[in-house]
Design an enzyme around this catalytic site. Structure first.
Site, PDB file in Angstrom:
ATOM      1  N   LYS A 112       0.868  -1.193   0.000  1.00  7.04           N
ATOM      2  CA  LYS A 112       0.000   0.000   0.000  1.00  7.04           C
ATOM      3  C   LYS A 112       0.892   1.225   0.000  1.00  7.04           C
ATOM      4  O   LYS A 112       2.022   1.167   0.478  1.00  7.04           O
ATOM      5  CB  LYS A 112      -0.872   0.022   1.261  1.00  7.04           C
ATOM      6  CG  LYS A 112      -2.100   0.887   1.140  1.00  7.04           C
ATOM      7  CD  LYS A 112      -3.228   0.129   0.480  1.00  7.04           C
ATOM      8  CE  LYS A 112      -4.425   0.998   0.185  1.00  7.04           C
ATOM      9  NZ  LYS A 112      -5.570   0.172  -0.239  1.00  7.04           N
TER      10      LYS A 112
ATOM     11  N   GLY B  80     -20.248   6.805   2.594  1.00 10.30           N
ATOM     12  CA  GLY B  80     -19.303   7.253   1.580  1.00 10.30           C
ATOM     13  C   GLY B  80     -20.053   7.660   0.326  1.00 10.30           C
ATOM     14  O   GLY B  80     -21.272   7.417   0.194  1.00 10.30           O
ATOM     15  N   PHE B  81     -19.356   8.307  -0.592  1.00 13.02           N
ATOM     16  CA  PHE B  81     -19.975   8.619  -1.893  1.00 13.02           C
ATOM     17  C   PHE B  81     -18.922   8.528  -2.984  1.00 13.02           C
ATOM     18  O   PHE B  81     -18.998   9.180  -4.021  1.00 13.02           O
ATOM     19  CB  PHE B  81     -20.656   9.998  -1.870  1.00 13.02           C
ATOM     20  CG  PHE B  81     -19.732  11.177  -1.633  1.00 13.02           C
ATOM     21  CD1 PHE B  81     -19.299  11.473  -0.354  1.00 13.02           C
ATOM     22  CD2 PHE B  81     -19.314  11.990  -2.667  1.00 13.02           C
ATOM     23  CE1 PHE B  81     -18.454  12.559  -0.117  1.00 13.02           C
ATOM     24  CE2 PHE B  81     -18.477  13.084  -2.451  1.00 13.02           C
ATOM     25  CZ  PHE B  81     -18.043  13.366  -1.164  1.00 13.02           C
ATOM     26  N   GLY B  82     -17.933   7.664  -2.740  1.00 10.31           N
ATOM     27  CA  GLY B  82     -16.827   7.520  -3.690  1.00 10.31           C
ATOM     28  C   GLY B  82     -17.004   6.335  -4.606  1.00 10.31           C
ATOM     29  O   GLY B  82     -18.119   5.863  -4.859  1.00 10.31           O
ATOM     30  N   ASN B  83     -15.871   5.846  -5.080  1.00 14.91           N
ATOM     31  CA  ASN B  83     -15.852   4.765  -6.053  1.00 14.91           C
ATOM     32  C   ASN B  83     -16.571   3.518  -5.545  1.00 14.91           C
ATOM     33  O   ASN B  83     -17.394   2.923  -6.250  1.00 14.91           O
ATOM     34  CB  ASN B  83     -14.382   4.464  -6.392  1.00 14.91           C
ATOM     35  CG  ASN B  83     -14.226   3.249  -7.253  1.00 14.91           C
ATOM     36  OD1 ASN B  83     -13.945   2.175  -6.755  1.00 14.91           O
ATOM     37  ND2 ASN B  83     -14.459   3.407  -8.542  1.00 14.91           N
ATOM     38  N   VAL B  84     -16.286   3.111  -4.323  1.00 11.89           N
ATOM     39  CA  VAL B  84     -16.843   1.859  -3.808  1.00 11.89           C
ATOM     40  C   VAL B  84     -18.352   1.995  -3.566  1.00 11.89           C
ATOM     41  O   VAL B  84     -19.145   1.119  -3.941  1.00 11.89           O
ATOM     42  CB  VAL B  84     -16.105   1.426  -2.518  1.00 11.89           C
ATOM     43  CG1 VAL B  84     -16.672   0.125  -1.981  1.00 11.89           C
ATOM     44  CG2 VAL B  84     -14.606   1.277  -2.779  1.00 11.89           C
ATOM     45  N   ALA B  85     -18.745   3.120  -2.961  1.00 16.62           N
ATOM     46  CA  ALA B  85     -20.164   3.376  -2.685  1.00 16.62           C
ATOM     47  C   ALA B  85     -20.963   3.373  -3.994  1.00 16.62           C
ATOM     48  O   ALA B  85     -22.061   2.801  -4.077  1.00 16.62           O
ATOM     49  CB  ALA B  85     -20.311   4.725  -1.976  1.00 16.62           C
ATOM     50  N   TRP B  86     -20.398   3.961  -5.018  1.00 11.87           N
ATOM     51  CA  TRP B  86     -21.051   4.060  -6.337  1.00 11.87           C
ATOM     52  C   TRP B  86     -21.294   2.673  -6.957  1.00 11.87           C
ATOM     53  O   TRP B  86     -22.394   2.362  -7.415  1.00 11.87           O
ATOM     54  CB  TRP B  86     -20.167   4.936  -7.233  1.00 11.87           C
ATOM     55  CG  TRP B  86     -20.452   4.909  -8.694  1.00 11.87           C
ATOM     56  CD1 TRP B  86     -21.482   5.542  -9.336  1.00 11.87           C
ATOM     57  CD2 TRP B  86     -19.688   4.243  -9.706  1.00 11.87           C
ATOM     58  NE1 TRP B  86     -21.406   5.302 -10.681  1.00 11.87           N
ATOM     59  CE2 TRP B  86     -20.313   4.510 -10.945  1.00 11.87           C
ATOM     60  CE3 TRP B  86     -18.536   3.458  -9.696  1.00 11.87           C
ATOM     61  CZ2 TRP B  86     -19.832   4.010 -12.160  1.00 11.87           C
ATOM     62  CZ3 TRP B  86     -18.045   2.958 -10.897  1.00 11.87           C
ATOM     63  CH2 TRP B  86     -18.703   3.234 -12.111  1.00 11.87           C
TER      64      TRP B  86
ATOM     65  N   ASP C 190      -7.013   4.129  -4.586  1.00 14.00           N
ATOM     66  CA  ASP C 190      -7.706   3.987  -3.295  1.00 14.00           C
ATOM     67  C   ASP C 190      -8.333   5.362  -3.051  1.00 14.00           C
ATOM     68  O   ASP C 190      -8.558   6.102  -4.030  1.00 14.00           O
ATOM     69  CB  ASP C 190      -6.709   3.589  -2.190  1.00 14.00           C
ATOM     70  CG  ASP C 190      -7.406   3.150  -0.895  1.00 14.00           C
ATOM     71  OD1 ASP C 190      -7.814   1.982  -0.820  1.00 14.00           O
ATOM     72  OD2 ASP C 190      -7.545   3.955   0.043  1.00 14.00           O
TER      73      ASP C 190
HETATM   74  P1  NDP Z   1     -12.964   7.479  -2.936  1.00 14.71           P
HETATM   75  O1  NDP Z   1     -11.914   8.520  -2.803  1.00 14.71           O
HETATM   76  O2  NDP Z   1     -13.557   7.217  -4.263  1.00 14.71           O
HETATM   77  O3  NDP Z   1     -14.123   7.745  -1.942  1.00 14.71           O
HETATM   78  C1  NDP Z   1     -13.963   7.783  -0.542  1.00 14.71           C
HETATM   79  C2  NDP Z   1     -15.199   8.474  -0.069  1.00 14.71           C
HETATM   80  O4  NDP Z   1     -15.391   8.435   1.320  1.00 14.71           O
HETATM   81  C3  NDP Z   1     -15.120   9.933  -0.437  1.00 14.71           C
HETATM   82  O5  NDP Z   1     -16.361  10.312  -0.849  1.00 14.71           O
HETATM   83  C4  NDP Z   1     -14.670  10.549   0.864  1.00 14.71           C
HETATM   84  O6  NDP Z   1     -14.912  11.907   0.968  1.00 14.71           O
HETATM   85  C5  NDP Z   1     -15.525   9.765   1.789  1.00 14.71           C
HETATM   86  N1  NDP Z   1     -15.062   9.869   3.146  1.00 14.71           N
HETATM   87  C6  NDP Z   1     -13.807  10.017   3.591  1.00 14.71           C
HETATM   88  N2  NDP Z   1     -13.813  10.111   4.921  1.00 14.71           N
HETATM   89  C7  NDP Z   1     -15.116  10.032   5.289  1.00 14.71           C
HETATM   90  C8  NDP Z   1     -15.780  10.065   6.531  1.00 14.71           C
HETATM   91  N3  NDP Z   1     -15.110  10.218   7.654  1.00 14.71           N
HETATM   92  N4  NDP Z   1     -17.132   9.917   6.552  1.00 14.71           N
HETATM   93  C9  NDP Z   1     -17.814   9.744   5.419  1.00 14.71           C
HETATM   94  N5  NDP Z   1     -17.232   9.749   4.217  1.00 14.71           N
HETATM   95  C10 NDP Z   1     -15.908   9.869   4.161  1.00 14.71           C
HETATM   96  O7  NDP Z   1     -12.358   6.131  -2.324  1.00 14.71           O
HETATM   97  P2  NDP Z   1     -12.856   4.651  -2.523  1.00 14.71           P
HETATM   98  O8  NDP Z   1     -14.325   4.599  -2.727  1.00 14.71           O
HETATM   99  O9  NDP Z   1     -11.964   4.044  -3.518  1.00 14.71           O
HETATM  100  O10 NDP Z   1     -12.493   4.042  -1.112  1.00 14.71           O
HETATM  101  C11 NDP Z   1     -13.431   3.929  -0.031  1.00 14.71           C
HETATM  102  C12 NDP Z   1     -12.988   2.823   0.913  1.00 14.71           C
HETATM  103  O11 NDP Z   1     -12.930   1.594   0.209  1.00 14.71           O
HETATM  104  C13 NDP Z   1     -11.586   3.005   1.520  1.00 14.71           C
HETATM  105  O12 NDP Z   1     -11.569   2.453   2.818  1.00 14.71           O
HETATM  106  C14 NDP Z   1     -10.709   2.156   0.607  1.00 14.71           C
HETATM  107  O13 NDP Z   1      -9.531   1.734   1.251  1.00 14.71           O
HETATM  108  C15 NDP Z   1     -11.655   1.002   0.345  1.00 14.71           C
HETATM  109  N6  NDP Z   1     -11.365   0.178  -0.820  1.00 14.71           N
HETATM  110  C16 NDP Z   1     -11.239   0.714  -2.074  1.00 14.71           C
HETATM  111  C17 NDP Z   1     -11.013  -0.096  -3.155  1.00 14.71           C
HETATM  112  C18 NDP Z   1     -10.944   0.432  -4.544  1.00 14.71           C
HETATM  113  O14 NDP Z   1     -10.784  -0.379  -5.460  1.00 14.71           O
HETATM  114  N7  NDP Z   1     -11.085   1.725  -4.779  1.00 14.71           N
HETATM  115  C19 NDP Z   1     -10.832  -1.537  -3.004  1.00 14.71           C
HETATM  116  C20 NDP Z   1     -11.055  -2.022  -1.661  1.00 14.71           C
HETATM  117  C21 NDP Z   1     -11.292  -1.172  -0.632  1.00 14.71           C
HETATM  118  P3  NDP Z   1     -13.662  12.931   1.015  1.00 14.71           P
HETATM  119  O15 NDP Z   1     -12.620  12.457   0.043  1.00 14.71           O
HETATM  120  O16 NDP Z   1     -14.324  14.172   0.589  1.00 14.71           O
HETATM  121  O17 NDP Z   1     -13.134  12.953   2.414  1.00 14.71           O
HETATM  122  O1  2IT Z   2      -7.903  -1.694  -0.731  1.00 15.58           O
HETATM  123  C1  2IT Z   2      -7.829  -2.215  -1.860  1.00 15.58           C
HETATM  124  O2  2IT Z   2      -7.942  -3.433  -2.025  1.00 15.58           O
HETATM  125  C2  2IT Z   2      -7.652  -1.327  -3.019  1.00 15.58           C
HETATM  126  N1  2IT Z   2      -7.624  -0.116  -2.857  1.00 15.58           N
HETATM  127  C3  2IT Z   2      -7.468  -1.907  -4.381  1.00 15.58           C
HETATM  128  C4  2IT Z   2      -6.037  -2.323  -4.596  1.00 15.58           C
HETATM  129  C5  2IT Z   2      -5.688  -2.764  -5.989  1.00 15.58           C
HETATM  130  O3  2IT Z   2      -4.498  -3.056  -6.177  1.00 15.58           O
HETATM  131  O4  2IT Z   2      -6.547  -2.830  -6.856  1.00 15.58           O
END
Ligand code: NDP
Ligand code: 2IT
Length: 445
Positions: A124, A235-241, A164
């Protein structure tokens, strides 16, 4: 040696790293019996070796903003374990990033990647860079400077980073461009790449899809399904979507999303164009989920609150670590929630996990439930090596199969005397065994 003695030693060596110690404690407690009863593991001192990163790289990342001012960030790459494949894991750009957080994430990644059945070690990295309010040119200069050092430590057979929090397709593009220029080489050194330059279909959706596939398997084992279920997502990021899309496809209703500023409750359901709007919200880089209620006035915004107080059947925490505490867990249980699957890494505090296990609800830890993201990264690496692309149905079918297999591995290793499946224990044991055996096979290195 007792668990207590072991943890005291780890704590002394890693002082001031609470998130890392939290992640280690959970794994050590659940694999202890398996470890102690295996003389081969004990003789090779596997447990003490596995909690020590193979290498940690810390570097300076200088960059210039649009006004010509020079800033310095710290960059990190934790190369934790390469027993079963090249280091693999995401890069996180967020102001909260520090060594403790990246070591916890790298440590979790070892077992998660092992569970995927693909040949990937654990790593990481990232930086405490805050993308909020930065221009596209500033983001590009930061990414280029970050890669100007990282490039010498990674490679398609050495270490393959991905995205991430704060690192999506745009950032991967800027970093890939810099790597390609510096090495004069077009290889699959990063995953999460764009479609036209080596990326895999379904990778953007994969983590969220995988979480829902895993939850679907847990529900199926109880004769249940997503049909008609109310679902809270944070959340409202990649994973939530990705998770929101798949819940809708399976007939469930997503009623919440959240951000650092509070949560949205949309009783009409977050579906259709509202899911597309989530992409806009994230791309706006403004740290706010509140805007959703301005665009969709029937939705309510609850400032400073978390979505776990809403009555739902299924909860999918998809934001960040330690975002769901014991009070949230109690509220979910009291409201009749039957299933919690972690999309984020370690979103539930240890006390919250204990509460879920005590209530015997279906609880999936992140390293099992969110493994679909890295698994699809593994599929991207395979396609890059073969120099061909699979279509989305093929990738999705492989992802689905991997999630089913992970569920089965957790169930096999986590079933307790009364038939209750402790997925935390199952995931840790299944993930650990493969890596521990590989380390034994390779001698003391
Ligand atoms: P993103 O950057 O796409 O989204 C993260 C989201 O969570 C943002 O909207 C962020 O807002 C929000 N957020 C951050 N802190 C808080 C909080 N305290 N309360 C509520 N919302 C919050 O990231 P991902 O969706 O990629 O990642 C989300 C989680 O999933 C992380 O824990 C990551 O490690 C995990 N993950 C991701 C993977 C991937 O492939 N992307 C794979 C496996 C796990 P803001 O940025 O405005 O703070
Ligand atoms: O936490 C995770 O598993 C990720 N952010 C994805 C890692 C990856 O190499 O695709």
């Amino acid at each position: 040696m007792t668990i207590h003695d072991f943890m005291a030693k780890v704590a002394a060596k890693n002082a001031g790293e609470p998130e890392f110690l939290q992640a280690v404690k959970e794994v050590v407690e659940t694999v202890w019996d398996v470890y102690i009863s295996n003389p081969r593991f004990v003789k090779a001192n596997i447990l003490e070796r596995i909690v020590e990163p193979e290498r940690v790289i810390i570097f300076r990342v200088p960059w210039m903003d649009d006004k010509g001012e020079v800033h310095v960030q710290r960059g990190f790459r934790v190369q934790f374990n390469s027993a079963i494949g090249p280091y693999k894991g995401g890069l996180r750009f967020h102001p909260s990033v520090n060594l403790s957080i990246l070591k916890f994430l790298g440590f979790e990644q070892i077992f998660k990647n092992s569970l995927t059945t693909l040949p990937m070690g654990g790593g990481k990295g990232g930086s405490h860079f805050d993308a909020k309010g930065k221009s596209d040119a500033e983001i590009m200069r930061f990414c280029q400077s970050f890669m100007a050092e990282l490039f010498r430590h990674i490679g398609p057979n050495t270490d393959v980073p991905a995205g991430d929090i704060g690192v999506g397709g745009r950032e991967i593009g800027y970093m890939f461009g810099m790597y390609k220029k510096l090495n004069n080489e077009f290889t699959g050194v990063l995953t999460g790449k764009g479609r036209n330059w080596g990326g895999s279909l379904i990778r953007p959706e994969a983590t969220g899809f995988g979480v829902v596939y895993f939850a679907q398997e847990m529900l199926k084992a109880k004769g249940l399904s997503f049909e008609g279920k109310r679902v809270a997502i944070s959340g409202f990021g990649n994973v939530a979507w990705g998770a929101a899309q798949k819940v809708n496809e399976l007939g469930g209703k997503v009623v919440t999303i959240s951000g650092p500023d509070g949560y949205i409750l949309d009783e009409e359901g977050i579906s259709g164009d509202k899911i597309d709007y989530m992409l806009e919200l994230r791309a706006s880089n403004n740290d706010r989920v509140k805007d959703y209620a301005d665009v969709y006035p029937n939705a309510k915004f609850f400032p400073g609150k978390r979505p776990w107080e809403v009555k739902v059947d299924v909860a999918l925490p998809c934001a960040t670590q330690n975002e769901l505490d014991i009070n949230d867990a109690k509220a979910l249980v009291a409201n009749g929630c039957i299933c919690v699957a972690e999309g984020a890494n370690m979103p539930s505090t240890p006390e919250a996990v204990e509460e879920f296990l005590k209530a015997k609800l279906l609880f999936a830890p992140g390293k099992a439930a969110n493994a679909g993201g890295v698994a699809t990264s593994g599929l991207e690496m395979t396609q890059n090596s073969m120099r061909l692309n699979w279509n989305s149905e093929e990738v999705d079918a492989k992802l689905h199969e991997i999630m089913r297999n992970i569920h089965q591995a957790c169930a096999d290793n986590g079933v307790e005397n009364d038939g209750f499946v402790n997925y935390v224990k199952g995931a840790n044991i299944a993930g650990f065994l493969k890596v521990a055996n590989a380390m034994c096979d390779m001698g003391v290195v």
